[in-house]
Design a protein around this motif. Structure first.
Motif, PDB file in Angstrom:
ATOM      1  N   GLY A  49     -15.659   8.810  -0.012  1.00  9.85           N
ATOM      2  CA  GLY A  49     -16.521   8.130   0.947  1.00  9.85           C
ATOM      3  C   GLY A  49     -17.917   7.962   0.387  1.00  9.85           C
ATOM      4  O   GLY A  49     -18.240   8.486  -0.691  1.00  9.85           O
ATOM      5  N   ASP A  50     -18.726   7.208   1.127  1.00  8.87           N
ATOM      6  CA  ASP A  50     -20.088   6.912   0.669  1.00  8.87           C
ATOM      7  C   ASP A  50     -21.164   7.545   1.538  1.00  8.87           C
ATOM      8  O   ASP A  50     -22.329   7.552   1.170  1.00  8.87           O
ATOM      9  CB  ASP A  50     -20.309   5.395   0.657  1.00  8.87           C
ATOM     10  N   GLU A  74     -16.681   6.504   5.174  1.00  7.60           N
ATOM     11  CA  GLU A  74     -17.082   5.168   4.729  1.00  7.60           C
ATOM     12  C   GLU A  74     -18.443   4.815   5.315  1.00  7.60           C
ATOM     13  O   GLU A  74     -18.827   5.309   6.373  1.00  7.60           O
ATOM     14  CB  GLU A  74     -16.033   4.130   5.143  1.00  7.60           C
TER      15      GLU A  74
END
Length: 240
Positions: free
Chosen positions: A139-140, A153
């Motif tokens: 994920g970011d 995300e």
């Protein structure tokens, strides 16, 4: 003694507090998530850290700062580590809650120092393991869910942000951001939400009347739905 913090504004506050004698005369190091590896592995920081046995970590409960806390404990687990939590300050009629350490006033630093705590080996191992678990995720965006950090995300909060916008009324961007932050106390910045709104505009989900002088004074609403097209599509579906 080495003081380590994870927010540039609070780093500057600590330096002023040191000059004013509010904290002891010791070295202060800034380590931020965006440049985490470079800061820790660079020789001059390795030297500063290696010559200090006693470390004090200043942190808020923002996801970025919690991540930095876990990271540093993992790397310096054999040091004597004290932590100073900057989550909230008790006041006469309740408490003040901070979304990041940069919001803490300089004069309040001694207040938080009273509650500093030395980590036990068990606690250091727990923090270290939390860091290792985060590294396994994808994920970011770092978020805190039920007291645990997760990688998700970048659009994780988009649906919640959209709840503060209407189809039939324009709102100022600063109003939408303020309402979201006041309700969701999740330690993310105004700038992050602003960037998500701009991304939603580029994806044709919201409309923005841009104010070139001040982006936060721009007006925003959800994109109007063309009900005529929707109705035609529905009728074609029925025919087929």
């Amino acid at each position: 003694m080495l003081n380590i913090c994870f927010n540039k504004k609070f780093y500057n506050s600590l330096k002023i507090a040191k000059k004013q004698g509010l904290i002891e005369d010791s070295e202060i190091l800034l380590i931020q998530k965006e440049i985490l590896v470079e800061y820790v592995e660079a020789d001059k920081y390795r030297n500063i850290i290696s010559k200090n046995t006693d470390i004090t970590l200043w942190y808020s409960r923002s996801p970025k700062e919690l991540y930095c806390l876990y990271f540093i404990v993992n790397k310096l687990i054999n040091k004597n580590i004290e932590v100073v939590g900057l989550d909230k300050k008790n006041i006469e009629n309740g408490y003040l809650k901070y979304s990041c350490s940069g919001e803490v006033n300089i004069e309040d630093i001694p207040y938080f120092m009273q509650n500093r705590k030395k980590l036990t080996l068990e606690e250091k191992n727990i923090y270290s393991q939390k860091y290792i678990e985060i590294l396994k995720q994808k994920g970011d965006l770092l978020v805190e869910v039920d007291g645990e950090l997760k990688l998700v995300e970048i659009d994780y909060y988009d649906n919640e942000i959209l709840k503060f916008l209407n189809y039939d009324r324009w709102s100022y961007i600063y109003e939408a951001i303020g309402e979201f932050i006041s309700l969701y106390e999740i330690g993310i910045s105004d700038e992050f939400i602003l960037n998500r709104l701009i991304s939603l505009e580029k994806n044709n989900i919201v409309e923005i009347k841009f104010n070139n002088n001040e982006i936060y004074n721009s007006k925003i609403r959800k994109k109007q739905i063309d009900f005529t097209i929707s109705k035609e599509l529905s009728q074609n579906d029925l025919k087929s």
